[in-house]
Design a protein around this motif. Structure first.
Motif, PDB file in Angstrom:
ATOM      1  N   GLU A  86     -11.519  16.512  12.984  1.00 36.62           N
ATOM      2  CA  GLU A  86     -10.501  15.560  13.402  1.00 36.62           C
ATOM      3  C   GLU A  86     -10.996  14.726  14.580  1.00 36.62           C
ATOM      4  O   GLU A  86     -11.880  15.144  15.324  1.00 36.62           O
ATOM      5  CB  GLU A  86      -9.214  16.289  13.775  1.00 36.62           C
ATOM      6  CG  GLU A  86      -8.518  16.954  12.607  1.00 36.62           C
ATOM      7  CD  GLU A  86      -7.191  17.583  13.005  1.00 36.62           C
ATOM      8  OE1 GLU A  86      -6.433  17.972  12.105  1.00 36.62           O
ATOM      9  OE2 GLU A  86      -6.921  17.676  14.214  1.00 36.62           O
ATOM     10  N   SER A  87     -10.394  13.576  14.739  1.00 32.18           N
ATOM     11  CA  SER A  87     -10.738  12.712  15.868  1.00 32.18           C
ATOM     12  C   SER A  87     -10.564  13.470  17.187  1.00 32.18           C
ATOM     13  O   SER A  87      -9.575  14.179  17.375  1.00 32.18           O
ATOM     14  CB  SER A  87      -9.830  11.483  15.855  1.00 32.18           C
ATOM     15  OG  SER A  87     -10.138  10.614  16.916  1.00 32.18           O
ATOM     16  N   GLY A  88     -11.558  13.333  18.050  1.00 28.16           N
ATOM     17  CA  GLY A  88     -11.555  14.064  19.306  1.00 28.16           C
ATOM     18  C   GLY A  88     -12.263  15.401  19.238  1.00 28.16           C
ATOM     19  O   GLY A  88     -12.500  16.034  20.268  1.00 28.16           O
ATOM     20  N   GLY A  89     -12.627  15.821  18.054  1.00 29.92           N
ATOM     21  CA  GLY A  89     -13.290  17.100  17.872  1.00 29.92           C
ATOM     22  C   GLY A  89     -14.791  17.025  18.108  1.00 29.92           C
ATOM     23  O   GLY A  89     -15.323  15.982  18.507  1.00 29.92           O
ATOM     24  N   SER A  90     -15.453  18.139  17.834  1.00 29.92           N
ATOM     25  CA  SER A  90     -16.896  18.253  18.094  1.00 29.92           C
ATOM     26  C   SER A  90     -17.627  18.827  16.887  1.00 29.92           C
ATOM     27  O   SER A  90     -17.066  19.616  16.127  1.00 29.92           O
ATOM     28  CB  SER A  90     -17.148  19.163  19.297  1.00 29.92           C
ATOM     29  OG  SER A  90     -16.562  18.640  20.469  1.00 29.92           O
ATOM     30  N   LEU A  91     -18.877  18.440  16.763  1.00 30.75           N
ATOM     31  CA  LEU A  91     -19.780  18.988  15.754  1.00 30.75           C
ATOM     32  C   LEU A  91     -21.186  19.030  16.340  1.00 30.75           C
ATOM     33  O   LEU A  91     -21.503  18.252  17.246  1.00 30.75           O
ATOM     34  CB  LEU A  91     -19.811  18.115  14.494  1.00 30.75           C
ATOM     35  CG  LEU A  91     -18.633  18.174  13.526  1.00 30.75           C
ATOM     36  CD1 LEU A  91     -18.810  17.122  12.439  1.00 30.75           C
ATOM     37  CD2 LEU A  91     -18.516  19.562  12.901  1.00 30.75           C
ATOM     38  N   THR A  92     -22.004  19.913  15.783  1.00 29.74           N
ATOM     39  CA  THR A  92     -23.404  19.984  16.192  1.00 29.74           C
ATOM     40  C   THR A  92     -24.300  19.849  14.974  1.00 29.74           C
ATOM     41  O   THR A  92     -24.090  20.511  13.960  1.00 29.74           O
ATOM     42  CB  THR A  92     -23.710  21.310  16.894  1.00 29.74           C
ATOM     43  OG1 THR A  92     -22.875  21.446  18.047  1.00 29.74           O
ATOM     44  CG2 THR A  92     -25.170  21.353  17.341  1.00 29.74           C
ATOM     45  N   LEU A  93     -25.294  18.993  15.102  1.00 27.25           N
ATOM     46  CA  LEU A  93     -26.327  18.841  14.080  1.00 27.25           C
ATOM     47  C   LEU A  93     -27.623  19.426  14.615  1.00 27.25           C
ATOM     48  O   LEU A  93     -27.911  19.322  15.809  1.00 27.25           O
ATOM     49  CB  LEU A  93     -26.535  17.360  13.742  1.00 27.25           C
ATOM     50  CG  LEU A  93     -25.313  16.578  13.263  1.00 27.25           C
ATOM     51  CD1 LEU A  93     -25.694  15.115  13.025  1.00 27.25           C
ATOM     52  CD2 LEU A  93     -24.742  17.189  12.015  1.00 27.25           C
TER      53      LEU A  93
ATOM     54  N   HIS B 111     -31.145  19.702  18.736  1.00 23.96           N
ATOM     55  CA  HIS B 111     -29.714  19.767  18.458  1.00 23.96           C
ATOM     56  C   HIS B 111     -29.045  18.492  18.958  1.00 23.96           C
ATOM     57  O   HIS B 111     -29.407  17.962  20.021  1.00 23.96           O
ATOM     58  CB  HIS B 111     -29.086  20.975  19.143  1.00 23.96           C
ATOM     59  CG  HIS B 111     -29.758  22.267  18.813  1.00 23.96           C
ATOM     60  ND1 HIS B 111     -29.642  22.885  17.587  1.00 23.96           N
ATOM     61  CD2 HIS B 111     -30.585  23.051  19.558  1.00 23.96           C
ATOM     62  CE1 HIS B 111     -30.354  23.993  17.583  1.00 23.96           C
ATOM     63  NE2 HIS B 111     -30.935  24.135  18.768  1.00 23.96           N
ATOM     64  N   LEU B 112     -28.078  18.013  18.199  1.00 21.80           N
ATOM     65  CA  LEU B 112     -27.267  16.887  18.632  1.00 21.80           C
ATOM     66  C   LEU B 112     -25.827  17.378  18.736  1.00 21.80           C
ATOM     67  O   LEU B 112     -25.175  17.615  17.723  1.00 21.80           O
ATOM     68  CB  LEU B 112     -27.363  15.726  17.645  1.00 21.80           C
ATOM     69  CG  LEU B 112     -26.619  14.461  18.056  1.00 21.80           C
ATOM     70  CD1 LEU B 112     -27.291  13.828  19.282  1.00 21.80           C
ATOM     71  CD2 LEU B 112     -26.555  13.455  16.915  1.00 21.80           C
ATOM     72  N   GLN B 113     -25.373  17.544  19.963  1.00 23.39           N
ATOM     73  CA  GLN B 113     -23.997  17.960  20.214  1.00 23.39           C
ATOM     74  C   GLN B 113     -23.140  16.713  20.281  1.00 23.39           C
ATOM     75  O   GLN B 113     -23.358  15.845  21.142  1.00 23.39           O
ATOM     76  CB  GLN B 113     -23.907  18.741  21.529  1.00 23.39           C
ATOM     77  CG  GLN B 113     -22.492  19.138  21.927  1.00 23.39           C
ATOM     78  CD  GLN B 113     -21.868  20.137  20.993  1.00 23.39           C
ATOM     79  OE1 GLN B 113     -22.533  21.073  20.559  1.00 23.39           O
ATOM     80  NE2 GLN B 113     -20.612  19.940  20.648  1.00 23.39           N
ATOM     81  N   MET B 114     -22.171  16.626  19.385  1.00 22.50           N
ATOM     82  CA  MET B 114     -21.322  15.428  19.301  1.00 22.50           C
ATOM     83  C   MET B 114     -19.901  15.800  19.713  1.00 22.50           C
ATOM     84  O   MET B 114     -19.251  16.592  19.017  1.00 22.50           O
ATOM     85  CB  MET B 114     -21.341  14.873  17.874  1.00 22.50           C
ATOM     86  CG  MET B 114     -22.752  14.578  17.365  1.00 22.50           C
ATOM     87  SD  MET B 114     -22.781  13.823  15.737  1.00 22.50           S
ATOM     88  CE  MET B 114     -22.171  15.180  14.721  1.00 22.50           C
ATOM     89  N   ASN B 115     -19.467  15.262  20.839  1.00 24.19           N
ATOM     90  CA  ASN B 115     -18.132  15.531  21.356  1.00 24.19           C
ATOM     91  C   ASN B 115     -17.269  14.285  21.285  1.00 24.19           C
ATOM     92  O   ASN B 115     -17.779  13.165  21.167  1.00 24.19           O
ATOM     93  CB  ASN B 115     -18.213  16.018  22.804  1.00 24.19           C
ATOM     94  CG  ASN B 115     -18.956  17.326  22.945  1.00 24.19           C
ATOM     95  OD1 ASN B 115     -18.918  18.179  22.057  1.00 24.19           O
ATOM     96  ND2 ASN B 115     -19.640  17.501  24.071  1.00 24.19           N
ATOM     97  N   ASN B 116     -15.968  14.491  21.398  1.00 25.65           N
ATOM     98  CA  ASN B 116     -15.014  13.371  21.375  1.00 25.65           C
ATOM     99  C   ASN B 116     -15.317  12.429  20.210  1.00 25.65           C
ATOM    100  O   ASN B 116     -15.420  11.202  20.386  1.00 25.65           O
ATOM    101  CB  ASN B 116     -15.059  12.623  22.704  1.00 25.65           C
ATOM    102  CG  ASN B 116     -13.938  11.619  22.838  1.00 25.65           C
ATOM    103  OD1 ASN B 116     -12.916  11.727  22.161  1.00 25.65           O
ATOM    104  ND2 ASN B 116     -14.143  10.633  23.698  1.00 25.65           N
ATOM    105  N   LEU B 117     -15.457  13.004  19.037  1.00 22.50           N
ATOM    106  CA  LEU B 117     -15.816  12.207  17.866  1.00 22.50           C
ATOM    107  C   LEU B 117     -14.699  11.249  17.490  1.00 22.50           C
ATOM    108  O   LEU B 117     -13.504  11.555  17.649  1.00 22.50           O
ATOM    109  CB  LEU B 117     -16.144  13.128  16.689  1.00 22.50           C
ATOM    110  CG  LEU B 117     -17.535  13.758  16.760  1.00 22.50           C
ATOM    111  CD1 LEU B 117     -17.621  14.990  15.873  1.00 22.50           C
ATOM    112  CD2 LEU B 117     -18.601  12.747  16.385  1.00 22.50           C
TER     113      LEU B 117
END
Length: 127
Positions: free
Chosen positions: A13-20, A80-86
């Motif tokens: 969801e918008s505002g969430g985080s994922l890591t690649l 690693h790519l930490q993606m926050n506030n997506l």
């Protein structure tokens, strides 16, 4: 030629985080850069972030500065790519890329600078 295998991604969801994550192997030279790109249908692949071994530096696209963080595990040759506030506009297929180098240098977010590419993974951010 160096190889790149990526993992991670998914739906958030918008505002969430994922890591690649991107694991690189089969290097010929002493240094290398690993980067992340993304592409949506009908548009060119755009650079997101990259990092170079040997403290060559880190580069971010303006659109992700302050939200995404790139880091590396030297022992595993993994980045690693930490993606926050997506945001929904971050939705794309994300690709890992590798370029081997003869010396440390700042990596380039132009897609033509890179040599090997990962298989791509979908990141979808719902509003």
């Amino acid at each position: 030629q160096a190889q790149a295998v990526q993992s991670g991604g998914g739906l958030v969801e918008s505002g969430g985080s994922l890591t690649l994550s991107c694991a690189a192997s089969e290097f010929t030279f002493d240094y290398h850069a690993i980067g992340w790109f993304r592409q949506v249908p009908g548009k060119e692949r755009e650079g997101v972030s990259c990092i170079t071994s040997g403290d060559g530096g880190i580069n971010y696209a303006d659109s992700v500065k302050g939200r995404f963080t790139i880091s590396r595990d030297n022992a595993k040759n993994t980045v690693h790519l930490q993606m926050n506030n997506l945001k929904p506009e971050d939705t794309a297929v994300y690709y890992c890329a590798v370029r081997e180098l003869t010396r440390p240098m700042m990596c380039n977010l132009n897609r033509r600078w890179w040599g090997s590419w990962g298989q791509g993974t979908q990141v979808t951010v719902s509003s």
